[in-house]
Design an enzyme around this catalytic site. Structure first.
Site, PDB file in Angstrom:
ATOM      1  N   ASP A  75      -3.654   7.597   4.721  1.00 28.29           N
ATOM      2  CA  ASP A  75      -3.089   6.257   4.886  1.00 28.29           C
ATOM      3  C   ASP A  75      -3.542   5.697   6.229  1.00 28.29           C
ATOM      4  O   ASP A  75      -3.870   6.446   7.151  1.00 28.29           O
ATOM      5  CB  ASP A  75      -1.562   6.346   4.831  1.00 28.29           C
ATOM      6  CG  ASP A  75      -0.914   4.979   4.667  1.00 28.29           C
ATOM      7  OD1 ASP A  75      -1.626   4.009   4.342  1.00 28.29           O
ATOM      8  OD2 ASP A  75       0.309   4.883   4.856  1.00 28.29           O
ATOM      9  N   GLU A  76      -3.564   4.372   6.353  1.00 28.27           N
ATOM     10  CA  GLU A  76      -3.963   3.688   7.595  1.00 28.27           C
ATOM     11  C   GLU A  76      -5.329   4.208   8.075  1.00 28.27           C
ATOM     12  O   GLU A  76      -5.541   4.467   9.264  1.00 28.27           O
ATOM     13  CB  GLU A  76      -2.907   3.885   8.686  1.00 28.27           C
ATOM     14  CG  GLU A  76      -1.520   3.389   8.334  1.00 28.27           C
ATOM     15  CD  GLU A  76      -1.398   1.867   8.335  1.00 28.27           C
ATOM     16  OE1 GLU A  76      -2.431   1.189   8.517  1.00 28.27           O
ATOM     17  OE2 GLU A  76      -0.278   1.355   8.141  1.00 28.27           O
ATOM     18  N   ARG A  81       2.584 -10.745  10.589  1.00 26.75           N
ATOM     19  CA  ARG A  81       3.935 -10.174  10.672  1.00 26.75           C
ATOM     20  C   ARG A  81       4.969 -11.198  10.197  1.00 26.75           C
ATOM     21  O   ARG A  81       6.111 -10.838   9.897  1.00 26.75           O
ATOM     22  CB  ARG A  81       4.287  -9.773  12.107  1.00 26.75           C
ATOM     23  CG  ARG A  81       3.389  -8.762  12.801  1.00 26.75           C
ATOM     24  CD  ARG A  81       3.173  -7.535  11.974  1.00 26.75           C
ATOM     25  NE  ARG A  81       1.926  -7.646  11.214  1.00 26.75           N
ATOM     26  CZ  ARG A  81       1.596  -6.845  10.213  1.00 26.75           C
ATOM     27  NH1 ARG A  81       2.417  -5.900   9.833  1.00 26.75           N
ATOM     28  NH2 ARG A  81       0.451  -7.005   9.574  1.00 26.75           N
ATOM     29  N   GLN A  86      -7.165  -4.809  10.072  1.00 21.08           N
ATOM     30  CA  GLN A  86      -6.027  -4.388  10.891  1.00 21.08           C
ATOM     31  C   GLN A  86      -6.370  -3.194  11.783  1.00 21.08           C
ATOM     32  O   GLN A  86      -5.477  -2.477  12.228  1.00 21.08           O
ATOM     33  CB  GLN A  86      -4.822  -4.049  10.008  1.00 21.08           C
ATOM     34  CG  GLN A  86      -4.269  -5.244   9.250  1.00 21.08           C
ATOM     35  CD  GLN A  86      -2.932  -4.941   8.599  1.00 21.08           C
ATOM     36  OE1 GLN A  86      -1.913  -4.813   9.258  1.00 21.08           O
ATOM     37  NE2 GLN A  86      -2.938  -4.830   7.277  1.00 21.08           N
ATOM     38  N   LYS A 113       0.814  -1.214   0.000  1.00 23.96           N
ATOM     39  CA  LYS A 113       0.000   0.000   0.000  1.00 23.96           C
ATOM     40  C   LYS A 113       0.851   1.270   0.000  1.00 23.96           C
ATOM     41  O   LYS A 113       0.467   2.269  -0.592  1.00 23.96           O
ATOM     42  CB  LYS A 113      -0.949   0.001   1.193  1.00 23.96           C
ATOM     43  CG  LYS A 113      -0.274   0.157   2.538  1.00 23.96           C
ATOM     44  CD  LYS A 113      -1.282   0.240   3.658  1.00 23.96           C
ATOM     45  CE  LYS A 113      -0.593   0.403   4.998  1.00 23.96           C
ATOM     46  NZ  LYS A 113       0.205   1.629   5.085  1.00 23.96           N
ATOM     47  N   THR A 114       2.018   1.233   0.678  1.00 25.28           N
ATOM     48  CA  THR A 114       2.865   2.435   0.718  1.00 25.28           C
ATOM     49  C   THR A 114       3.340   2.792  -0.682  1.00 25.28           C
ATOM     50  O   THR A 114       3.375   3.964  -1.073  1.00 25.28           O
ATOM     51  CB  THR A 114       4.064   2.223   1.656  1.00 25.28           C
ATOM     52  OG1 THR A 114       3.587   1.865   2.956  1.00 25.28           O
ATOM     53  CG2 THR A 114       4.903   3.483   1.758  1.00 25.28           C
TER      54      THR A 114
END
Length: 713
Positions: free
Chosen positions: A218-219, A602, A249, A38-39
């Site tokens: 973002d997020e 993770r 998330q 996504k970044t």
């Protein structure tokens, strides 16, 4: 435009990523699963808008939640298109501070206001209500912050949503009155106050919408109610609004995050285009399948299925162990196996729900010669000596800052008593003046040692303010903020004070002050430089950085792993009552499932899950049962550690097994079923997998549950 005709920075994007970057509609929701890049998408989109669509960089606002993420966004976008440097890329709170300083008069503030952190807010409550314990003050400060996250003022009719305490409304109102008197703001104000101003001031709202033609978030799953309302005011009908997030998330409800912001985005903005990013570049498929098999039990989710781009990989492993000591030994065994296979200690992360769970590892790992580091220890800017230096800087910026004044006026001791300090604060509030002027008045009224102490303090601060006003270049040739801090640390006596503490406790307080001086050495000595430095520090809410240069196992809470990845992950303490807690129901259980999802995703290559039969908590030993999340995993998705030969349906050595394939069973919740598979582990007893008449397949450790019964024919 074909792939070969795409600009270099767009080549290599998968079809969904490319669609998200090039979509130019007014509303876009990018549902980006863990590890889906996504970044890269959001930074490429910023560069694409500037380079290909000729959007002025100054008209782009991109917000996220940590300074680390904002810096990465800026660096990556500028790496593609240097002009992106002129775009506004900040954290939500940093943007709020930026907006408030530029509209300070509209907020009835001076642009030199400083920002109170959580500790400062607690101290302010305590200064208003000195009879309250520090714990109560901290609790009230937390509730006030939560109220601001939900855009609730002291007179809000539904403030009971935050707290039913009969005194909370009065305490909140008194806090706000005192905070406004100091001329400062707290963290919650940085979102709440711009939101309320934009909602009522049409001229400022129109001007802001004309400035920001493109807004990217973002997020987004971590946004709270106040942040959502702020976005609604900033994004006009002609604005392009793009939010990126993952409903699976959203794990910061305790900080005010509202998962419904992302779940309901398409309802609030009906014309929204939804693009799912489901190609995972981090984890093996077995890890993703296990994570999905748990989070799919949540009702409140938009839904997606992650597909690994990295083929192969071993199945995750579940270990049911006797107690915490065996759990630590098991983690040590996994770590050593990884080292023997050519890996590094820093490849491994051990996750737990609460910080207290790290103590056993801290106690036993040194005996086992396993190096470790703990993420979540006291941060640099939260240390006593650093808070003292920052209080000095904050008081320079705003001499009405009561909390900073109280922290530094008599440290080290100048003989100024608590009564004299309270008289100074009262005089400043009643007289509508700042605390430095009130101190000058008090110097004439106080006698003895306190009089000299106040005089020394006033002289110290006045000298520093003069230096700040004219700059120090003419004085010593340095002319930076670091030199001002160094001078204060020496002239105030704090260096000698902490040097004495270092010699007794073996601490590094003097070195920490020197490190702060170094950090400020490239900041110009000016009021603007001072405020820039304070904002940078006060607004840094990023998670503590993991030092990847140290070859050591990482011990870290589940919440702190957000945004991180490791080749090997061990998730410990998966017992009912600990994770999840027994009092967590409804939305809380769904958030804990998401926390489980974040934890396991993770892992890049290897995933291990552990639970104990016995765990010591609150000084007592409790018998536990495996977490319901372990029971929700499809049994085919993991290997059970320590499995002996599978128990068959026939006799073994002349004895019928306790549980065997083909047995008819009954469960209180699921009804009748048939055992389809049985495994035996070293300490957990048999794992029994049952297919019920309804078609549901579930697994049980009969050793831990009384609900599964054999049906005799």
């Amino acid at each position: 435009m074909t792939q070969e005709h795409l600009p270099d920075y767009l080549q290599g994007l998968n079809p969904e990523q490319l669609e998200a970057v090039r979509y130019d509609g007014s509303r876009l929701l990018i549902l980006a699963g863990a590890g889906t890049g996504k970044t890269r998408v959001i930074t490429s989109k910023i560069a694409y808008l500037v380079r290909e669509k000729h959007i002025f960089p100054e008209s782009i606002l991109a917000v996220t939640f940590t300074n680390k993420a904002a810096l990465e966004m800026r660096e990556r976008a500028m790496g593609i298109e240097p002009a992106c440097e002129r775009a506004i890329m900040r954290t939500f709170h940093s943007f709020g501070a930026w907006f408030m300083r530029r509209n300070a008069q509209a907020f009835n503030l001076k642009s030199s206001f400083t920002i109170y952190d959580d500790d400062d807010s607690t101290e302010l409550v305590h200064s208003i209500f000195p009879s309250f314990s520090k714990r109560d003050c901290s609790d009230y400060a937390f509730l006030i912050a939560k109220a601001k996250d939900y855009c609730l003022a002291p007179d809000a009719p539904n403030l009971n949503f935050i707290s039913n305490h009969p005194e909370f409304r009065r305490i909140y109102a008194a806090y706000e009155e005192r905070l406004r008197a100091t001329g400062n703001v707290d963290f919650g104000d940085l979102i709440l106050m711009p939101t309320l101003l934009l909602e009522k001031d049409e001229a400022i709202r129109t001007r802001s919408r004309q400035r920001f033609k493109v807004i990217l978030v973002d997020e987004y799953q971590d946004s709270n109610v106040a942040q959502f309302r702020l976005l609604q005011q900033l994004a006009g009908p002609e604005s392009m609004l793009c939010v990126v997030g993952d409903d699976d998330q959203s794990i910061y409800r305790f900080r005010g995050a509202e998962v419904r912001n992302i779940l309901n985005f398409q309802k609030v903005f009906p014309e929204t285009k939804l693009i799912r990013l489901e190609r995972n570049y981090r984890s093996r498929q077995g890890i993703l399948d296990l994570a999905h098999s748990v989070v799919v039990h949540n009702e409140n989710r938009l839904g997606k299925n992650l597909l690994a781009t990295r083929a192969g990989g071993l199945k995750p492993v579940v270990a049911i162990l006797d107690d915490q000591d065996q759990e630590i030994e098991y983690c040590a065994r996994v770590a050593r196996q990884h080292i023997m296979a050519g890996g590094r200690w820093r490849d491994i992360a051990i996750l737990y729900r609460t910080n207290a769970q790290s103590l056993g590892f801290e106690r036993l790992f040194p005996q086992m010669d396993i190096p470790y580091r703990i993420v979540g220890a006291l941060r640099f800017y939260e240390r006593e000596e650093i808070k003292d230096m920052l209080a000095f800087l904050a008081f320079l910026a705003n001499p009405r800052d009561e909390i900073s004044f109280k922290r530094i006026v008599n440290k080290p001791s100048r003989g100024i008593g608590a009564t004299s300090i309270d008289r100074i604060v009262t005089a400043a509030i009643d007289g509508g003046t700042d605390l430095l002027e009130a101190s000058l008045w008090a110097e004439k009224e106080v006698h003895g040692k306190g009089k000299e102490g106040i005089r020394d303090f006033v002289r110290l601060i006045s000298t520093a303010r003069d230096s700040l006003t004219r700059g120090m270049a003419e004085a010593n040739g340095q002319g930076n903020l670091g030199s001002l801090i160094a001078n204060y640390a020496n002239q105030s006596g704090l260096i000698e004070y902490y040097r004495g503490k270092d010699s007794i406790a073996g601490s590094q307080k003097e070195e920490n002050i020197e490190e702060l001086v170094n950090a400020a050495s490239d900041i110009p000595l000016s009021e603007e430089g001072l405020l820039e430095f304070l904002d940078k520090i006060m607004l840094d809410q990023s998670q503590q950085k993991v030092d990847s240069g140290t070859d050591a196992v990482t011990l870290i809470t589940m919440h702190n792993t957000k945004g991180l990845e490791f080749p090997v992950v061990i998730v410990t303490g998966l017992e009912q009552g600990l994770f999840p807690r027994n009092d967590e129901k409804g939305d809380e259980i769904e958030e804990q499932r998401r926390l489980f999802y974040v934890s396991v995703t993770r892992a890049k290559d290897l995933l291990y899950l552990s639970a104990c039969r016995w765990r010591r908590m609150h000084g007592r030993l409790f018998e536990t049962s495996p977490s319901q999340f372990l029971m929700e995993i499809d049994p085919s998705l993991y290997e059970l550690w320590g499995v002996r030969k599978r128990v068959a349906g026939g006799a073994s050595s002349g004895h019928l097994p306790e549980w065997a394939e083909g047995m008819t069973v009954y469960h209180d919740e699921y009804g009748n079923g048939v055992v389809i598979k049985v495994h035996a582990s070293q300490s957990a007893g048999p794992l029994v997998i049952v297919r019920f008449d309804s078609g549901k397949v579930a697994q049980f450790f009969p050793k831990y549950t009384k609900k599964l019964e054999k049906v005799e024919h």
